[in-house]
Design an enzyme around this catalytic site. Structure first.
Site, mmCIF file in Angstrom:
data_model
loop_
_atom_site.group_PDB
_atom_site.id
_atom_site.type_symbol
_atom_site.label_atom_id
_atom_site.label_comp_id
_atom_site.label_asym_id
_atom_site.label_seq_id
_atom_site.Cartn_x
_atom_site.Cartn_y
_atom_site.Cartn_z
ATOM 1 N N HIS A 210 0.798 -1.381 -0.076
ATOM 2 C CA HIS A 210 -0.066 -0.120 -0.002
ATOM 3 C C HIS A 210 0.914 1.166 -0.149
ATOM 4 C CE1 HIS A 210 -3.559 2.499 1.873
ATOM 5 N NE2 HIS A 210 -3.931 1.980 0.689
ATOM 6 N N LYS B 227 3.115 4.466 -1.106
ATOM 7 C CA LYS B 227 3.057 5.623 -2.043
ATOM 8 C C LYS B 227 4.282 6.429 -2.028
ATOM 9 C CE LYS B 227 -1.783 4.623 -1.857
ATOM 10 N NZ LYS B 227 -2.353 4.160 -0.704
ATOM 11 N N ASP C 157 15.936 11.563 -8.618
ATOM 12 C CA ASP C 157 17.022 11.971 -8.424
ATOM 13 C C ASP C 157 17.831 11.323 -6.860
ATOM 14 O OD1 ASP C 157 17.837 12.099 -11.014
ATOM 15 O OD2 ASP C 157 17.918 14.230 -10.666
ATOM 16 N N HIS D 105 -9.424 10.761 1.976
ATOM 17 C CA HIS D 105 -8.464 9.672 1.901
ATOM 18 C C HIS D 105 -7.173 9.803 2.489
ATOM 19 C CE1 HIS D 105 -6.088 7.117 -0.892
ATOM 20 N NE2 HIS D 105 -7.135 6.404 -0.656
ATOM 21 N N LYS E 251 -4.393 10.551 5.248
ATOM 22 C CA LYS E 251 -3.936 9.942 6.301
ATOM 23 C C LYS E 251 -2.797 10.609 7.032
ATOM 24 C CE LYS E 251 -4.287 6.420 2.904
ATOM 25 N NZ LYS E 251 -5.838 6.580 2.698
ATOM 26 N N ASP F 282 0.335 17.058 19.929
ATOM 27 C CA ASP F 282 0.787 18.144 20.800
ATOM 28 C C ASP F 282 1.236 19.218 19.898
ATOM 29 O OD1 ASP F 282 0.325 16.583 22.901
ATOM 30 O OD2 ASP F 282 2.272 15.931 23.388
#
Length: 584
Positions: free
Chosen positions: A194, A196, A201, A481, A483, A488
Site C-alpha cells: 500500500h 506510495k 534523483d 482519503h 492519512k 501536541d
C-alpha cells in the site's frame, strides 16, 4: 438528503472475503469451473537484477539545489518539507519532478489508473526515459486489470523497468479473474503493498496517501478523494529510497516481462469506436490542460492564457523544471528533524516467525507519549481493542483526541464503515471527539483548502504560498482519503496508513514523522476548517447517536447516518456485523 454515488473503491482486497450476491457467486463458480483445467501459477527462477537508488544525488541539479537551500537554512541533518494539500499542487509537483529529474525516477504505488491525469504523467515518464533517466516503477499487482493494465506497456520501453509486487496468478481481464486467481492462496492475496512514493534523483520525493488517477487529483467525473501529501528534501529522501530498494529487490517483486508479453497487455485494452476514441482523446487533453491551467500561478505577461510551460513554471516545483527559472527561493521548505516509519517487505511475505513492529505499532507508541492533544485523520478508522485501550488511557490523562473519518455516505467502502461503527459509541463514551466527512462539500476550497494563506513564503509570492495551496476536490462530492496525525501541535505524521487492522496486519505502509511546530500548525489550519464546515460532529445523547450538521450548512441535525441511502444503512446493519474487522 441525497445519497452519495458508490463510484470510488477502497484500495484493499476486502472483496475477496465478504459475502457475495447469488448472481456474483454464480459467475465466480463458472469462472472457477472454466479454470479448473489448468490452474495458473507464478513463474519460478525469475531473474531480478539488483538495482539501487542514485548513490550521489548531489551530482544532479536537484541534489545541488537541495544542498544549497539546506546550507542557506543552516539545516544540518534536518530535512526539508512542504505540505501539498491541493489537488493541482499535488499533480503539478509530480509532473515537475519528472521534468527536473536527470538520472533516476522511482515510483512506488498501490494503484495507477488508466485515465487522463495518468496519461500525461506516463507521457512525461517516456520523455524522461528518452533523455536518459532510469525509471523504476514498483506497482502492487492487484488492480493491474483490464484497461488499468496499460501502464505496464512502459516496461517494454528503454530505460523503464516495472515490477509487480505480490502478483496474483491468473486472468487480468477483470477483477473477477483476480478473485479466481487468489483462491489458490487467499491469505497471501490479502497482503497488499500500500506504499506510495514518487522520488526524483534521490534528492526530492513525495509521500502521502494518493495513488495515481483522476479521482486523486480533483478530476473525477462524479467524486474525488480528499488527500494530503508532503514534499520531502534532504536526508529523509535517502531513507525513502532505501525503503523503495528493499521492496524492488524483494523476491515478491516480479518484472512485468516474467508475467506478460507486450501483446498480452495490449489485448486488455478496450477498443473504442472511432467517435468514442476521438471523444476520449479530446477529454484527455482538456482534462490535462485543465489541471495544468489550474496550477497556482500569477497571470502570465499581457494577460494571455498560460502555456503548458508557463503553467509548469508556476507549479510548486515548476522553477526546478525550467532551467532558466532554477530558483529554490520559490520553493519554501520547512526544515525539521524527521524519521521514516516503514513496514518491511517481510510483512507481505507473511513471515510470522520474524515479525517486526509495524507502522501502526509505531503510531500507537507515539500516541501514548501525547501530553495535550491528538488530531487523527483516517478514512478507514477501525481502532481495534488495543488502540481503544490506548485512547482510553490518553483520555484519562487529559489528552484531547479528535478524529476525522468518513461518514457512511462519503465512504467508498461502506463495509469498512461497519468496523468503525462497532467502536463509535465506546469512543464517544471515553471522550473522543468524532467528525465524519460530508460527501457534499460546500465549495471547491472547503476540503483542506486554502487555509495556509500567507504562510511560509517570506516574499509574498502568491503563486506558491497563500491561496496557491488550492483545493483537494474539483467537484462537490468528496471522499476522505488523507492519512495523518498531529500530536501536541509539534509532531506531524503523513503517510499511506489508515488507523485500522488492515493497515496493521495486512498491508505494508510507509509514513513520515516530522517534528515541527510550524508544520503542525499549518496542518491543523488545513484540517480544522473542514471539521467545522465540511463534517458532521457525532455525539451520544440520551442513549442515541446524533449527527450535528456542519456549521453554515443550513442542514438539520440527524439521528440516522446522514446523506446515506436506506440500502446503505441496511447494509451496515445486516452485513456489517458479519465482516471480520481485520479485513475491513
Amino acid at each position: 438528503m441525497h445519497p452519495a454515488p458508490r463510484l470510488l473503491r477502497r484500495p484493499s482486497a476486502l472483496s475477496l472475503h465478504f459475502p457475495t450476491p447469488a448472481w456474483l457467486a454464480s459467475l465466480l463458480i463458472a469462472a472457477i469451473m472454466a479454470g479448473l483445467g489448468g490452474c495458473a501459477s507464478l513463474p519460478s527462477n525469475v531473474d531480478r537484477p539488483v538495482s539501487t537508488a542514485l548513490a550521489q544525488p548531489e551530482t544532479t541539479s536537484l541534489g545541488r539545489l537541495v544542498q544549497t537551500q539546506s546550507a542557506a537554512a543552516g539545516a544540518g541533518q534536518r530535512s526539508g518539507f512542504r505540505l501539498l494539500s491541493g489537488a493541482d499542487r499535488a499533480y503539478t509537483s509530480r509532473l515537475a519532478l519528472v521534468e527536473a529529474a536527470e538520472k533516476t525516477l522511482d515510483l512506488q504505488y498501490y494503484a495507477i489508473h488508466a485515465d487522463a491525469s495518468t496519461d500525461l504523467i506516463v507521457a512525461r515518464l517516456r520523455e524522461a526515459a528518452k533523455r536518459g533517466v532510469r525509471v523504476r516503477i514498483l506497482l502492487d499487482d492487484l488492480h493491474t486489470v483490464g484497461p488499468d493494465a496499460q501502464v505496464l506497456q512502459l516496461a517494454f520501453e528503454p530505460n523503464i523497468d516495472i515490477r509487480l509486487f505480490n502478483p496474483v496468478p491468473g486472468s487480468r481481464g477483470s477483477m473477477l479473474g483476480r478473485l479466481v486467481g487468489a483462491l489458490g492462496d487467499p491469505a497471501q492475496a490479502q497482503r497488499r503493498m500500500h506504499n506510495k512514493l514518487f522520488i526524483a534523483d534521490n534528492a526530492l520525493g513525495i509521500a502521502g496517501g494518493r495513488n495515481l488517477g483522476d479521482a486523486y487529483f480533483g478530476q473525477g467525473q462524479d467524486s474525488n478523494f480528499v488527500d494530503l501529501d508532503v514534499l520531502a528534501a534532504g536526508p529523509i529522501v535517502r531513507d525513502l529510497s532505501r525503503s523503495f530498494d528493499s521492496y524492488w529487490n524483494n523476491p515478491l517483486a516480479y518484472p512485468v516481462q516474467t508475467l506478460l508479453t507486450s501483446e498480452e497487455v495490449a489485448a486488455l485494452k478496450k477498443v473504442p469506436t472511432a467517435a468514442a476514441s476521438q471523444a476520449a482523446t479530446d477529454s484527455t487533453e482538456s482534462k490535462a490542460n485543465a489541471v495544468l491551467a489550474n496550477a497556482p500561478s500569477a497571470p502570465p505577461p499581457g494577460g494571455a492564457t498560460a502555456s503548458t510551460s508557463e503553467a509548469m513554471a508556476a507549479s510548486p516545483l515548476g522553477a526546478l523544471a525550467v532551467p532558466s527559472l532554477l530558483d529554490m527561493q520559490r520553493l519554501p521548505l520547512t526544515w525539521a528533524p524527521a524519521i521514516m516509519l516503514a513496514d518491511q517487505p517481510s510483512k507481505i511475505e507473511g513471515d510470522e516467525g520474524d515479525a517486526e513492529p509495524t507502522v501502526v505499532d509505531g503510531l500507537l507508541g507515539l500516541m501514548q507519549r501525547a501530553q495535550k492533544d491528538m488530531l487523527v485523520i483516517s478514512p478507514y478508522f477501525v481502532p481495534g481493542e488495543r488502540m481503544l485501550d490506548v485512547m482510553k488511557t490518553m483520555r484519562e490523562r487529559g489528552v484531547r483526541i479528535r478524529v476525522l473519518t468518513n461518514s457512511l455516505a462519503s465512504n467508498d467502502a461502506p463495509l469498512a464503515h461497519a468496523g468503525y461503527a462497532r467502536y463509535r459509541e465506546r469512543l464517544l463514551d471515553i471522550g473522543v471527539e468524532l467528525y465524519e466527512m460530508r460527501t457534499e462539500q460546500g465549495g471547491e476550497r472547503s476540503a483542506f483548502g486554502s487555509s495556509m494563506s500567507g504562510s511560509g513564503n517570506g516574499g509574498g509570492r502568491a503563486s506558491l504560498a497563500g491561496s496557491g495551496d488550492g483545493s483537494l476536490v474539483g467537484g462537490s462530492r468528496a471522499s476522505l482519503h488523507s492519512k495523518a496525525l498531529v500530536i501536541d501541535e509539534r509532531l506531524v505524521i503523513i503517510g499511506s496508513m489508515n488507523l485500522d487492522l488492515r493497515s496493521k496486519l495486512q498491508n505494508s505502509e510507509i509514513a513520515l514523522l516530522m517534528r515541527s511546530p510550524d508544520l503542525a500548525q499549518r496542518s491543523m489550519r488545513l484540517i480544522e476548517p473542514t471539521m467545522l464546515t465540511g463534517a458532521y460532529r457525532v455525539e451520544s445523547k440520551d442513549g442515541r447517536l446524533v449527527w450535528h450538521a456542519p456549521q453554515g450548512s443550513g442542514l438539520p441535525d440527524s439521528t440516522t447516518e446522514p446523506d446515506a441511502s436506506l440500502s446503505l444503512r441496511l447494509l451496515l446493519k445486516i452485513v456489517g456485523p458479519l465482516a471480520p474487522e481485520e479485513l475491513l
